[in-house]
Motif scaffolding. Structure first.
Motif, PDB file in Angstrom:
ATOM      1  N   ALA A  59       0.836  -1.205   0.000  1.00 46.20           N
ATOM      2  CA  ALA A  59       0.000   0.000   0.000  1.00 46.20           C
ATOM      3  C   ALA A  59       0.867   1.250   0.000  1.00 46.20           C
ATOM      4  N   GLY A  60       1.989   1.192   0.729  1.00 48.75           N
ATOM      5  CA  GLY A  60       2.893   2.331   0.796  1.00 48.75           C
ATOM      6  C   GLY A  60       3.530   2.663  -0.532  1.00 48.75           C
ATOM      7  N   GLN A  61       3.538   1.712  -1.466  1.00 49.40           N
ATOM      8  CA  GLN A  61       4.074   1.964  -2.800  1.00 49.40           C
ATOM      9  C   GLN A  61       3.059   2.641  -3.720  1.00 49.40           C
ATOM     10  N   GLY A  62       1.835   2.791  -3.275  1.00 57.04           N
ATOM     11  CA  GLY A  62       0.845   3.500  -4.077  1.00 57.04           C
ATOM     12  C   GLY A  62      -0.318   2.661  -4.562  1.00 57.04           C
ATOM     13  N   TYR A  63      -0.322   1.373  -4.242  1.00 57.30           N
ATOM     14  CA  TYR A  63      -1.469   0.542  -4.609  1.00 57.30           C
ATOM     15  C   TYR A  63      -2.596   0.726  -3.591  1.00 57.30           C
ATOM     16  N   ALA A  64      -3.827   0.547  -4.046  1.00 52.85           N
ATOM     17  CA  ALA A  64      -4.920   0.289  -3.119  1.00 52.85           C
ATOM     18  C   ALA A  64      -4.925  -1.222  -2.914  1.00 52.85           C
ATOM     19  N   VAL A  65      -4.854  -1.670  -1.673  1.00 52.46           N
ATOM     20  CA  VAL A  65      -4.752  -3.091  -1.362  1.00 52.46           C
ATOM     21  C   VAL A  65      -5.945  -3.498  -0.499  1.00 52.46           C
ATOM     22  N   ILE A  66      -6.649  -4.531  -0.965  1.00 52.89           N
ATOM     23  CA  ILE A  66      -7.771  -5.075  -0.193  1.00 52.89           C
ATOM     24  C   ILE A  66      -7.496  -6.542   0.060  1.00 52.89           C
ATOM     25  N   ALA A  67      -7.466  -6.931   1.325  1.00 53.26           N
ATOM     26  CA  ALA A  67      -7.178  -8.310   1.701  1.00 53.26           C
ATOM     27  C   ALA A  67      -8.279  -8.822   2.613  1.00 53.26           C
ATOM     28  N   SER A  68      -8.656 -10.078   2.413  1.00 54.45           N
ATOM     29  CA  SER A  68      -9.643 -10.683   3.306  1.00 54.45           C
ATOM     30  C   SER A  68      -8.944 -11.589   4.304  1.00 54.45           C
ATOM     31  N   ALA A  69      -9.521 -11.693   5.490  1.00 54.72           N
ATOM     32  CA  ALA A  69      -8.947 -12.507   6.550  1.00 54.72           C
ATOM     33  C   ALA A  69     -10.004 -12.724   7.624  1.00 54.72           C
ATOM     34  N   ARG A  70      -9.738 -13.681   8.502  1.00 57.39           N
ATOM     35  CA  ARG A  70     -10.652 -13.854   9.639  1.00 57.39           C
ATOM     36  C   ARG A  70     -10.522 -12.693  10.608  1.00 57.39           C
ATOM     37  N   ALA A  71      -9.292 -12.187  10.762  1.00 56.46           N
ATOM     38  CA  ALA A  71      -9.038 -11.063  11.663  1.00 56.46           C
ATOM     39  C   ALA A  71      -7.765 -10.364  11.218  1.00 56.46           C
ATOM     40  N   VAL A  72      -7.545  -9.172  11.732  1.00 61.02           N
ATOM     41  CA  VAL A  72      -6.359  -8.383  11.422  1.00 61.02           C
ATOM     42  C   VAL A  72      -5.425  -8.417  12.627  1.00 61.02           C
ATOM     43  N   GLU A  73      -4.138  -8.597  12.364  1.00 63.12           N
ATOM     44  CA  GLU A  73      -3.168  -8.623  13.449  1.00 63.12           C
ATOM     45  C   GLU A  73      -3.106  -7.273  14.165  1.00 63.12           C
ATOM     46  N   GLU A  74      -2.856  -7.352  15.455  1.00 65.52           N
ATOM     47  CA  GLU A  74      -2.765  -6.145  16.268  1.00 65.52           C
ATOM     48  C   GLU A  74      -1.648  -5.242  15.771  1.00 65.52           C
ATOM     49  N   GLY A  75      -1.928  -3.950  15.698  1.00 66.49           N
ATOM     50  CA  GLY A  75      -0.936  -2.980  15.285  1.00 66.49           C
ATOM     51  C   GLY A  75      -0.898  -2.700  13.796  1.00 66.49           C
ATOM     52  N   VAL A  76      -1.687  -3.422  13.008  1.00 68.22           N
ATOM     53  CA  VAL A  76      -1.699  -3.224  11.561  1.00 68.22           C
ATOM     54  C   VAL A  76      -2.492  -1.966  11.222  1.00 68.22           C
ATOM     55  N   THR A  77      -1.931  -1.138  10.359  1.00 70.51           N
ATOM     56  CA  THR A  77      -2.616   0.072   9.920  1.00 70.51           C
ATOM     57  C   THR A  77      -3.495  -0.273   8.728  1.00 70.51           C
ATOM     58  N   ALA A  78      -4.736  -0.584   9.005  1.00 72.57           N
ATOM     59  CA  ALA A  78      -5.666  -0.973   7.945  1.00 72.57           C
ATOM     60  C   ALA A  78      -7.066  -0.511   8.313  1.00 72.57           C
ATOM     61  N   THR A  79      -7.825  -0.138   7.298  1.00 76.43           N
ATOM     62  CA  THR A  79      -9.251   0.132   7.475  1.00 76.43           C
ATOM     63  C   THR A  79      -9.970  -1.212   7.425  1.00 76.43           C
ATOM     64  N   VAL A  80     -10.716  -1.536   8.459  1.00 78.01           N
ATOM     65  CA  VAL A  80     -11.350  -2.853   8.566  1.00 78.01           C
ATOM     66  C   VAL A  80     -12.835  -2.752   8.249  1.00 78.01           C
ATOM     67  N   HIS A  81     -13.281  -3.644   7.361  1.00 78.77           N
ATOM     68  CA  HIS A  81     -14.704  -3.747   7.028  1.00 78.77           C
ATOM     69  C   HIS A  81     -15.131  -5.177   7.308  1.00 78.77           C
ATOM     70  N   ARG A  82     -16.037  -5.361   8.241  1.00 80.79           N
ATOM     71  CA  ARG A  82     -16.480  -6.705   8.610  1.00 80.79           C
ATOM     72  C   ARG A  82     -17.755  -7.053   7.853  1.00 80.79           C
ATOM     73  N   VAL A  83     -17.817  -8.271   7.338  1.00 77.57           N
ATOM     74  CA  VAL A  83     -18.996  -8.748   6.621  1.00 77.57           C
ATOM     75  C   VAL A  83     -19.454 -10.062   7.238  1.00 77.57           C
ATOM     76  N   GLY A  84     -20.675 -10.431   6.905  1.00 81.25           N
ATOM     77  CA  GLY A  84     -21.118 -11.784   7.228  1.00 81.25           C
ATOM     78  C   GLY A  84     -22.108 -11.867   8.355  1.00 81.25           C
ATOM     79  N   ASP A  85     -23.160 -12.631   8.097  1.00 81.79           N
ATOM     80  CA  ASP A  85     -24.132 -13.024   9.104  1.00 81.79           C
ATOM     81  C   ASP A  85     -24.244 -14.528   9.003  1.00 81.79           C
ATOM     82  N   PRO A  86     -23.699 -15.286   9.963  1.00 84.59           N
ATOM     83  CA  PRO A  86     -23.708 -16.740   9.855  1.00 84.59           C
ATOM     84  C   PRO A  86     -25.081 -17.350   9.669  1.00 84.59           C
ATOM     85  N   ALA A  87     -26.139 -16.579   9.986  1.00 86.35           N
ATOM     86  CA  ALA A  87     -27.488 -17.125   9.849  1.00 86.35           C
ATOM     87  C   ALA A  87     -27.962 -17.137   8.406  1.00 86.35           C
ATOM     88  N   LEU A  88     -27.280 -16.364   7.547  1.00 89.22           N
ATOM     89  CA  LEU A  88     -27.704 -16.295   6.160  1.00 89.22           C
ATOM     90  C   LEU A  88     -27.116 -17.443   5.363  1.00 89.22           C
TER      91      LEU A  88
END
Length: 230
Positions: A189-218
Motif C-alpha cells: 500500500a505504501g508503494q501506491g497501490y490500493a490493497v484489499i485483503a480478506s482474513a478472519r481477523a487483522v493482526e494487532e498494530g496493523v494500519t488498515a481500514t477494517v470492514h467486517r462482513v457476514g451473518d452466519p445465519a444467512l
C-alpha cells in the motif's frame, strides 16, 4: 485518490444473500481488510471489487485496473511451474513496459524493465519482499500457504495495477507469518497501490481500514468465479 467505491453493494441468489449492504472506499495507498467468518461472503465480495464477479445490488465504481493475488480455487500457482517460471511467464504475458501509464507504481516498471537480467530478483524487490525466503526453484505444488500469498502478491504487482486484492491472507499461517504478511501488505500500500485483503481477523498494530462482513445465519452458496472482460 479513490480507487474503489462501493455503495450498498450486495449479491443475492435464489438461496439468499451472499453479502449485502456493503459500503466501503479504498484510496490509493490504503490497506483495507475485509474480515468475517468462513461463509460470510468475503471471497465473493473481494472478487466483485476487483471486477471478477457479479453483484446484484448497489453500485460499484473502480478507477484503473485490478490484479488478483492468491484466491483459492480461482487464482492459484500452477503446481508444475517453479516460482521463477511463474514470474517469467507473467512478464512475458504482460509484454513491453508501457511508456506512459497513470497510477503505475515505479517499482512495477522497474521490475518489468529488469526482468531479462534477473526476473525473480527484480520482481521480488519491486514488490518490496526481499526479506522473505521464497525459493525461486520451488514448484507451485510445494509452496506453503504463506509462500502462495507472497507469490500471488508479487505477480499481481508486476502489471502495475491500481488495485491488488488477496483472499484469506491469514489461512494456514502461524503468528509470525501472519505478522509478516500484514506488514508486507502495508508495504505494498505504501508503494501506491490500493490493497484489499480478506482474513478472519487483522493482526494487532496493523494500519488498515477494517470492514467486517457476514451473518452466519444467512445461507451462502458456493459460487464459481466469473471473469469479466476488461
Amino acid at each position: 485518490m479513490t480507487i474503489v467505491e462501493a455503495d450498498g453493494l450486495g449479491l443475492r441468489t435464489r438461496r439468499g444473500w451472499v453479502y449485502r449492504d456493503v459500503d466501503l472506499t479504498a484510496e490509493r495507498g490504503e490497506l483495507l481488510a475485509v474480515t468475517g467468518p468462513p461463509g460470510s461472503g468475503r471471497t465473493s465480495l473481494l472478487l466483485a471489487l476487483a471486477g471478477r464477479f457479479p453483484h446484484s445490488h448497489g453500485e460499484l465504481r473502480r478507477r484503473g485496473p485490478a490484479a488478483l493475488g492468491q484466491v483459492a480455487g480461482v487464482h492459484e500457482p500452477d503446481p508444475t511451474l517453479t516460482v521463477a517460471e511463474h514470474i517469467t511467464e507473467r512478464l512475458l504475458l504482460l509484454g513491453p513496459v508501457p511508456r506512459r501509464r497513470q497510477l503505475v507504481p515505479v517499482a512495477a516498471l522497474r521490475a518489468r524493465r529488469a526482468y531479462r537480467r534477473d526476473a525473480y530478483a527484480a520482481a521480488v524487490a519491486g514488490a518490496g519482499f526481499t526479506d522473505v525466503p521464497l525459493d525461486p526453484d520451488r514448484y507451485g505444488r510445494d509452496l506453503t500457504p504463506i509462500d502462495r500469498q507472497v507469490l500471488g502478491l508479487v505477480l499481481a504487482s508486476l502489471a502495475g495495477p491500481s488495485l491488488i486484492v488477496a483472499d484469506d491472507v491469514d489461512a494456514g499461517a502461524d503468528r509470525p507469518e501472519r505478522e509478516w504478511i500484514w506488514a508486507a501488505l502495508e508495504r505494498l500500500a505504501g508503494q501506491g497501490y490500493a490493497v484489499i485483503a480478506s482474513a478472519r481477523a487483522v493482526e494487532e498494530g496493523v494500519t488498515a481500514t477494517v470492514h467486517r462482513v457476514g451473518d452466519p445465519a444467512l445461507p451462502v452458496p458456493a459460487l464459481p468465479a466469473v471473469e469479466v472482460p476488461a
